[in-house]
Scaffold this motif. Structure first.
Motif, PDB file in Angstrom:
ATOM      1  N   VAL A 164      -6.261   4.036  -4.101  1.00 56.76           N
ATOM      2  CA  VAL A 164      -6.128   2.922  -4.746  1.00 56.76           C
ATOM      3  C   VAL A 164      -6.117   1.353  -4.555  1.00 56.76           C
ATOM      4  O   VAL A 164      -6.590   0.828  -5.055  1.00 56.76           O
ATOM      5  N   ALA A 165      -7.032   1.557  -3.028  1.00 57.38           N
ATOM      6  CA  ALA A 165      -7.116   0.345  -1.983  1.00 57.38           C
ATOM      7  C   ALA A 165      -7.830  -1.058  -2.654  1.00 57.38           C
ATOM      8  O   ALA A 165      -7.430  -2.040  -2.123  1.00 57.38           O
ATOM      9  N   ALA A 166      -9.203  -0.418  -3.177  1.00 60.88           N
ATOM     10  CA  ALA A 166     -10.635  -1.133  -3.440  1.00 60.88           C
ATOM     11  C   ALA A 166      -9.572  -1.670  -5.044  1.00 60.88           C
ATOM     12  O   ALA A 166     -10.154  -2.488  -4.816  1.00 60.88           O
ATOM     13  N   SER A 167      -9.426  -1.250  -5.845  1.00 59.87           N
ATOM     14  CA  SER A 167      -9.468  -1.178  -7.383  1.00 59.87           C
ATOM     15  C   SER A 167      -7.775  -2.498  -7.638  1.00 59.87           C
ATOM     16  O   SER A 167      -7.679  -2.287  -9.044  1.00 59.87           O
ATOM     17  N   SER A 168      -6.867  -1.725  -6.717  1.00 59.86           N
ATOM     18  CA  SER A 168      -5.387  -2.447  -7.058  1.00 59.86           C
ATOM     19  C   SER A 168      -5.192  -3.693  -7.266  1.00 59.86           C
ATOM     20  O   SER A 168      -5.263  -4.152  -6.099  1.00 59.86           O
ATOM     21  N   PRO A 169      -4.788  -3.877  -8.059  1.00 60.03           N
ATOM     22  CA  PRO A 169      -4.301  -5.605  -8.920  1.00 60.03           C
ATOM     23  C   PRO A 169      -2.804  -5.895  -7.712  1.00 60.03           C
ATOM     24  O   PRO A 169      -3.056  -7.242  -7.525  1.00 60.03           O
ATOM     25  N   ILE A 170      -2.463  -5.116  -7.455  1.00 56.35           N
ATOM     26  CA  ILE A 170      -1.340  -5.602  -6.410  1.00 56.35           C
ATOM     27  C   ILE A 170      -1.181  -5.052  -5.196  1.00 56.35           C
ATOM     28  O   ILE A 170      -1.992  -3.762  -5.295  1.00 56.35           O
ATOM     29  N   PRO A 171      -0.611  -5.506  -4.306  1.00 57.71           N
ATOM     30  CA  PRO A 171      -0.612  -4.446  -3.091  1.00 57.71           C
ATOM     31  C   PRO A 171       0.273  -3.077  -3.485  1.00 57.71           C
ATOM     32  O   PRO A 171       0.798  -3.006  -3.683  1.00 57.71           O
ATOM     33  N   VAL A 172      -0.305  -1.837  -2.892  1.00 51.69           N
ATOM     34  CA  VAL A 172       0.578  -0.638  -2.510  1.00 51.69           C
ATOM     35  C   VAL A 172       0.630  -0.382  -1.143  1.00 51.69           C
ATOM     36  O   VAL A 172      -0.024  -0.592  -0.646  1.00 51.69           O
ATOM     37  N   LEU A 173       2.076   0.328  -0.815  1.00 56.81           N
ATOM     38  CA  LEU A 173       2.945   0.061  -0.015  1.00 56.81           C
ATOM     39  C   LEU A 173       2.963   1.352   0.441  1.00 56.81           C
ATOM     40  O   LEU A 173       3.640   2.126  -0.821  1.00 56.81           O
ATOM     41  N   SER A 174       3.502   1.736   2.024  1.00 53.82           N
ATOM     42  CA  SER A 174       4.329   3.219   1.218  1.00 53.82           C
ATOM     43  C   SER A 174       5.412   2.912   2.893  1.00 53.82           C
ATOM     44  O   SER A 174       4.838   2.330   3.604  1.00 53.82           O
ATOM     45  N   SER A 175       6.002   3.669   3.591  1.00 53.88           N
ATOM     46  CA  SER A 175       6.775   3.537   4.879  1.00 53.88           C
ATOM     47  C   SER A 175       5.621   4.227   5.848  1.00 53.88           C
ATOM     48  O   SER A 175       5.962   3.057   6.464  1.00 53.88           O
ATOM     49  N   ASN A 176       5.324   5.149   5.986  1.00 53.89           N
ATOM     50  CA  ASN A 176       4.120   5.189   7.236  1.00 53.89           C
ATOM     51  C   ASN A 176       3.493   4.443   6.726  1.00 53.89           C
ATOM     52  O   ASN A 176       2.709   3.538   8.230  1.00 53.89           O
ATOM     53  N   LEU A 177       2.750   3.736   5.890  1.00 51.76           N
ATOM     54  CA  LEU A 177       1.397   2.466   6.033  1.00 51.76           C
ATOM     55  C   LEU A 177       2.286   1.774   6.446  1.00 51.76           C
ATOM     56  O   LEU A 177       1.638   0.978   7.459  1.00 51.76           O
ATOM     57  N   ALA A 178       3.147   0.755   6.381  1.00 54.98           N
ATOM     58  CA  ALA A 178       4.255  -0.329   6.992  1.00 54.98           C
ATOM     59  C   ALA A 178       4.699   0.135   8.384  1.00 54.98           C
ATOM     60  O   ALA A 178       4.428  -1.040   9.175  1.00 54.98           O
ATOM     61  N   GLY A 179       5.027   1.391   8.505  1.00 54.64           N
ATOM     62  CA  GLY A 179       4.992   1.744  10.154  1.00 54.64           C
ATOM     63  C   GLY A 179       4.380   1.922  11.202  1.00 54.64           C
ATOM     64  O   GLY A 179       3.749   0.934  12.345  1.00 54.64           O
ATOM     65  N   ALA A 180       2.809   2.333  11.058  1.00 54.27           N
ATOM     66  CA  ALA A 180       1.441   1.766  11.237  1.00 54.27           C
ATOM     67  C   ALA A 180       1.543   0.506  11.802  1.00 54.27           C
ATOM     68  O   ALA A 180       0.083   0.002  12.578  1.00 54.27           O
ATOM     69  N   TRP A 181       1.070  -0.910  10.684  1.00 51.71           N
ATOM     70  CA  TRP A 181       0.891  -1.687  10.441  1.00 51.71           C
ATOM     71  C   TRP A 181       1.871  -2.535  11.601  1.00 51.71           C
ATOM     72  O   TRP A 181       1.365  -3.007  12.296  1.00 51.71           O
ATOM     73  N   ALA A 182       2.973  -2.031  11.299  1.00 56.83           N
ATOM     74  CA  ALA A 182       3.865  -2.449  12.244  1.00 56.83           C
ATOM     75  C   ALA A 182       3.692  -2.376  13.699  1.00 56.83           C
ATOM     76  O   ALA A 182       4.562  -3.315  14.457  1.00 56.83           O
ATOM     77  N   LEU A 183       3.373  -1.314  13.354  1.00 59.08           N
ATOM     78  CA  LEU A 183       3.173  -0.815  15.199  1.00 59.08           C
ATOM     79  C   LEU A 183       2.624  -1.306  16.085  1.00 59.08           C
ATOM     80  O   LEU A 183       2.768  -1.820  17.235  1.00 59.08           O
ATOM     81  N   ALA A 184       0.781  -1.241  15.183  1.00 57.38           N
ATOM     82  CA  ALA A 184       0.057  -2.496  16.143  1.00 57.38           C
ATOM     83  C   ALA A 184       0.400  -3.760  15.874  1.00 57.38           C
ATOM     84  O   ALA A 184      -0.099  -4.753  17.656  1.00 57.38           O
ATOM     85  N   ARG A 185       0.813  -4.305  15.076  1.00 63.37           N
ATOM     86  CA  ARG A 185       1.262  -5.836  15.536  1.00 63.37           C
ATOM     87  C   ARG A 185       2.438  -6.020  16.765  1.00 63.37           C
ATOM     88  O   ARG A 185       2.286  -7.275  17.578  1.00 63.37           O
ATOM     89  N   VAL A 186       3.542  -5.834  16.691  1.00 61.51           N
ATOM     90  CA  VAL A 186       4.614  -5.617  17.584  1.00 61.51           C
ATOM     91  C   VAL A 186       3.524  -5.198  19.295  1.00 61.51           C
ATOM     92  O   VAL A 186       4.107  -5.725  19.719  1.00 61.51           O
ATOM     93  N   ALA A 187       2.738  -4.547  19.215  1.00 63.86           N
ATOM     94  CA  ALA A 187       2.533  -3.606  20.542  1.00 63.86           C
ATOM     95  C   ALA A 187       1.458  -4.466  20.861  1.00 63.86           C
ATOM     96  O   ALA A 187       0.916  -4.312  21.645  1.00 63.86           O
TER      97      ALA A 187
END
Length: 281
Positions: free
Chosen positions: A232-255
């Motif tokens: 749904v990433a390309a079509s969703s009108p609003i953000p859709v997240l999960s615990s693992n998606l946010a975790g990987a995103w945060a790891l990259a940023r903090v690292a």
């Protein structure tokens, strides 16, 4: 109101932001990455989902090293989550010596009872003890929702009712309005099928208003949600997240590897990177 991220947050500003990283550990600001960036992941012993999803999500040149956290036999889910929160030291210590840039404790339910501020304090205490940033899945979601300027969240929950209630209370305590969409099934998160998550995400999106300040969150690191989010990433009108998606995103940023997110292999992670950058401007 979105969750307030204080100056003591372990998270730096998004890459490309002109705001300096207040209180970030030296060397943790976003940078041009050369070579390998190593990160750690602490996973509940019986969780079958975190490792394949995080490894699939991490951008090239990022490598994850896993430690399992094992509770004593005979504890029910409520007591296991408490045990994980109160006894992370051995699992975290097993990751010493690897030259890691950050560690994610990938168990969202363990810190719900603490609230957002308590979750942040728990991360800060573990970071000080280990000597490098320690993040939680709940804290990663809070940071992402803050940068997305989220005021209303729809929770797609594979949890039993009591844990869904704790999750909803965590987000309401952060100032968000919450709608709950329990997944059908046994109530055991590790029994959740990817097809059921996908159907629940689509059904939840069908009820949403395509307006700012809204997001859908698939709760729980044990729920296999990545295929549904990518779909749904390309079509969703609003953000859709999960615990693992946010975790990987945060790891990259903090690292310090946030600049790699634009080239991440997953469509959902690339969208989260774009959306959070836009929200920060």
């Amino acid at each position: 109101m979105p969750p307030d991220i204080t100056p003591n947050s372990p998270f730096p500003p998004p890459h490309g932001s002109a705001v300096p990283a207040v209180g970030a550990p030296p060397g943790r600001r976003d940078r041009a990455v050369s070579g390998t960036v190593r990160v750690g992941i602490v996973v509940p012993a019986s969780n079958p989902t975190v490792e394949p999803e995080i490894q699939r999500l991490l951008p090239a040149r990022m490598v994850g090293y896993t430690a399992r956290i094992v509770a004593p036999a005979g504890l029910d889910l409520r007591d296991r989550l408490t045990w994980y929160r109160e006894n992370p030291e051995d699992s975290l210590d097993s990751l010493r010596g690897l030259g890691l840039s950050a560690v994610l404790v990938a168990c969202t339910g363990a810190t719900y009872p603490l609230g957002v501020e308590g979750d942040r304090a728990w991360s800060a205490a573990q970071s000080a003890r280990l000597g490098l940033p320690v993040l939680t899945s709940a804290g990663a979601l809070a940071e992402a929702l803050s940068l997305l300027d989220t005021a209303h969240v729809s929770l797609v929950s594979p949890y039993p009712a009591w844990l869904t209630d704790q999750c909803a209370a965590f987000w309401r305590g952060a100032g968000l309005s919450v709608r709950e969409f329990p997944l059908s099934g046994t109530g055991a998160i590790y029994d959740t099928a990817p097809e059921d998550v996908g159907a629940a995400v689509r059904a939840t999106l069908a009820t949403e208003t395509p307006a700012g300040g809204r997001a859908v969150v698939v709760t729980g690191t044990g729920a296999p949600s990545l295929a549904a989010l990518d779909a749904v990433a390309a079509s969703s009108p609003i953000p859709v997240l999960s615990s693992n998606l946010a975790g990987a995103w945060a790891l990259a940023r903090v690292a310090g590897a946030g600049g790699l997110l634009a080239h991440a292999p997953g469509a959902a992670l690339r969208r989260l990177d774009r959306d959070t950058l836009e929200g920060a401007r």
